[in-house]
Design an enzyme around this catalytic site. Sequence first.
Site, PDB file in Angstrom:
ATOM      1  N   GLN A   6      15.732  50.170   2.478  1.00  0.00           N
ATOM      2  CA  GLN A   6      16.278  48.842   2.213  1.00  0.00           C
ATOM      3  C   GLN A   6      16.925  48.776   0.833  1.00  0.00           C
ATOM      4  OE1 GLN A   6      12.786  46.516   4.589  1.00  0.00           O
ATOM      5  NE2 GLN A   6      14.056  45.277   3.269  1.00  0.00           N
ATOM      6  N   SER A  87      11.181  55.281   2.456  1.00  0.00           N
ATOM      7  CA  SER A  87      10.558  54.126   3.099  1.00  0.00           C
ATOM      8  C   SER A  87      11.076  53.949   4.530  1.00  0.00           C
ATOM      9  CB  SER A  87      10.772  52.873   2.248  1.00  0.00           C
ATOM     10  OG  SER A  87      10.020  51.789   2.755  1.00  0.00           O
ATOM     11  N   LEU A  88      11.819  52.897   4.815  1.00  0.00           N
ATOM     12  CA  LEU A  88      12.394  52.702   6.147  1.00  0.00           C
ATOM     13  C   LEU A  88      13.142  53.951   6.616  1.00  0.00           C
ATOM     14  CD1 LEU A  88      15.507  51.879   7.357  1.00  0.00           C
ATOM     15  CD2 LEU A  88      13.471  51.201   8.619  1.00  0.00           C
ATOM     16  N   ARG A 112       8.224  46.165  12.358  1.00  0.00           N
ATOM     17  CA  ARG A 112       7.685  46.539  11.042  1.00  0.00           C
ATOM     18  C   ARG A 112       8.147  45.539   9.981  1.00  0.00           C
ATOM     19  NH1 ARG A 112       9.817  49.863   6.699  1.00  0.00           N
ATOM     20  NH2 ARG A 112       8.216  51.089   5.621  1.00  0.00           N
ATOM     21  N   HIS A 196       4.771  48.316   0.171  1.00  0.00           N
ATOM     22  CA  HIS A 196       4.020  49.514  -0.224  1.00  0.00           C
ATOM     23  C   HIS A 196       2.852  49.224  -1.156  1.00  0.00           C
ATOM     24  CE1 HIS A 196       6.828  51.961   1.962  1.00  0.00           C
ATOM     25  NE2 HIS A 196       7.823  51.374   1.337  1.00  0.00           N
ATOM     26  N   GLN A 245       1.988  54.822   5.168  1.00  0.00           N
ATOM     27  CA  GLN A 245       3.182  54.619   4.334  1.00  0.00           C
ATOM     28  C   GLN A 245       3.386  53.155   3.957  1.00  0.00           C
ATOM     29  OE1 GLN A 245       6.828  53.478   5.552  1.00  0.00           O
ATOM     30  NE2 GLN A 245       7.947  55.356   5.114  1.00  0.00           N
TER      31      GLN A 245
END
Length: 302
Positions: A6, A87-88, A112, A196, A245
């Site tokens: 993102q 991440s994503l 998510r 996170h 994660q």
Amino acid sequence: MVFPGQGSQAIGMSSELAAEFSLVKNLYVEASDVLGVDMWAMTQEGPIESLSQTENTQPALLIAGIAAWRIWQELGGAQPDMMAGHSLGEYTALVAAGALSFGDGVALVRDRGRYMQEAVPAGQGGMAAIIGLEDQQVVDVCAEVAGGDVLQAVNFNAPGQVVIAGSAAAIERAAPAMKAAGAKRALPLPVSIPAHSKLMSPASERLAERLAGIDVVLPSIPVLHNCNVSVASSAEEVKSNLVSQLDSPVRWVESVVAMHQQGVNSFIESGPGKVLGGMIKRIVKGVDVSCIDKPDALKSLV
């Protein structure tokens, strides 16, 4: 091959690739059918506020990353030795490497995003980028000013670039404390999701339940996971790493160093923008870094 997370979204992303390669539009149509939302219209026309809602941003970035990857494959681009995503972007990497289907991937990351948004009420969480401190300094300042609230270093993006996340009040206290410790900048990020951090634990639990119903196989190309800087050895471990994660730090610096130590000397960013490429250049010197979000760059690189 690395895939962005993102922050890399932009109105008009994928448009130049779509003008030359029909598979791009087809992927957006396929994803739109799965999600019940016109993802092509959203990414091309906006408004940016809609695209920046995390439950929209996440599938949009996955589609864009897979579109560039599929063109790379169609043109005969080399098979990567390893993959990773920020991440994503880790989900995009797993779809690219065949660990889960494209349809399951876009539906999963939309959920998510929703789980993340619903885990913390709007306005109660936040994130900030801390520029110019050592990692341990950031960790120490977070511990000093947390005051009973959640406040953590969550994205280790590059040397001197760490993102913190936690309660909105703690983020507010952290900014002057980081500057007092020598930070060049402490920039609040325009997100209300403390991604996170431990505040994402409710989202992790929901994600675990969601993943239980999805077919996942071991990827055909090794994918380095954010949470533990390792390659999963089973499909169950892939799922477990994705759950971990969500409320664990993104160890991007360690991931890039690990890939480089294993012989990777050329990194290609598949998706919109050049955010990861900029980080990688700061993490390891002298490696080749390229981006394939434009047709000419993609074709010449192949």
